[in-house]
Design an enzyme around this catalytic site. Structure first.
Site, short mmCIF file in Angstrom:
data_model
loop_
_atom_site.label_atom_id
_atom_site.label_comp_id
_atom_site.label_asym_id
_atom_site.label_seq_id
_atom_site.Cartn_x
_atom_site.Cartn_y
_atom_site.Cartn_z
N ASN A 8 0.87 -1.18 0.00
CA ASN A 8 0.00 0.00 0.00
C ASN A 8 0.91 1.23 0.00
O ASN A 8 1.51 1.56 1.01
CB ASN A 8 -0.89 -0.05 1.26
CG ASN A 8 -1.71 1.21 1.44
OD1 ASN A 8 -1.79 2.05 0.55
ND2 ASN A 8 -2.33 1.33 2.61
N HIS A 93 -9.64 1.18 4.86
CA HIS A 93 -8.37 1.34 5.58
C HIS A 93 -8.57 2.31 6.75
O HIS A 93 -9.36 3.25 6.65
CB HIS A 93 -7.29 1.87 4.62
CG HIS A 93 -5.92 1.84 5.23
ND1 HIS A 93 -5.49 2.81 6.10
CD2 HIS A 93 -4.91 0.94 5.12
CE1 HIS A 93 -4.26 2.50 6.50
NE2 HIS A 93 -3.89 1.38 5.91
N GLU A 159 -5.51 -4.84 10.93
CA GLU A 159 -4.38 -3.94 11.18
C GLU A 159 -4.65 -3.14 12.44
O GLU A 159 -5.40 -2.16 12.38
CB GLU A 159 -4.21 -2.97 10.02
CG GLU A 159 -3.99 -3.62 8.67
CD GLU A 159 -3.47 -2.61 7.65
OE1 GLU A 159 -2.32 -2.76 7.23
OE2 GLU A 159 -4.19 -1.68 7.30
#
Ligand code: PGA
Length: 237
Positions: A8, A93, A159
């Site tokens: 990313n 995200h 994450e």
């Protein structure tokens, strides 16, 4: 075992820089056993897709619009991403959630649109893996997966926010506990076993220990993916 290794680039690299990256990176990963993807900014998608055509490296976007088309200045749709030659998209995200106020409901719309276009979708969960994570993750997955019928191209990324770009990583035993829980709940909802990735300060020194975890199906990598040699090193593990 074959795992995902996904870069990313976030808000880094111009078209010239991503092209130079692709040229350097491509020959380094021809023998990698893993599934590799690189996610540059929208403007580099088309040139990157061209440069990686015929290789094992997929090109992906970092976000997509929450509607198929319409009056939403500045947005880029899943269909446009596909037409640029990309095969994958990251949605939800934590930077999108925190800076651009994306909710699970919005991310759910994005997942559905991207899957309609046949893109592989990497959906990020917003949980830090701390005590009581079960309740939050279950609630999130129920919303994110609501009405998503075909999950064959859906990947989940875990994450912990405190691990993103901080140099701090989660203990492997804790990652396994959270990832196994994510898989269990996702299976209850969808009937399928989904791939789950770990992300957060992964680098060439620590990637191997995460890739060796049975429960973890791959890595989503920010900072350490910016250098083609470092990222290739991880792809070849
Ligand atoms: P990091 O970012 O590897 O720089 O921690 C990971 C991500 O945000 O996907």
């Amino acid at each position: 075992m074959k795992k995902w290794v996904i870069a990313n680039f976030k808000l880094f690299k111009t078209i010239e820089e991503t092209s130079a990256y692709a040229k350097k990176f491509k020959p380094l990963v021809t023998n990698s056993k893993n599934n590799i993807a690189v996610c540059p900014s929208f403007v580099s998608l088309e040139s990157m897709a061209r440069l990686f055509k015929g290789t094992k490296v997929l090109v992906g976007a970092q976000n997509c619009a929450k509607i198929a088309e319409g009056a939403q200045t500045g947005e880029v749709s899943a269909k446009m991403i596909k037409s640029a030659g990309a095969k994958l998209v990251i949605v939800g995200h934590s930077e999108r959630r925190n800076i651009f106020a994306e909710t699970d409901e919005i991310v759910n719309e994005k997942i559905k649109l991207a899957l309609i276009e046949g893109l592989t979708v990497v959906v990020c969960l917003a949980d830090d893996g701390s005590k009581g994570f079960e309740k939050n993750i279950k609630k999130q997955l129920e919303t994110l997966l609501d009405g998503v019928e075909d999950v064959s191209k859906l990947i989940i990324a875990f994450e912990p926010v405190w691990a993103i770009g901080t140099g701090k990583t989660m203990a492997t035993k804790d990652i396994e506990i959270v990832v196994r829980y994510i898989k269990e709940i996702a299976k209850k909802i969808t009937g399928k076993t989904l791939d789950v990735l770990y992300g957060g300060s992964v680098n060439a020194n620590n990637a191997k220990e995460f890739l060796e975890l049975d429960a973890v199906d791959g890595l989503l990598i920010g900072g350490a993916s910016k250098d083609p040699i470092t990222f290739a090193q991880i792809c070849n593990m």
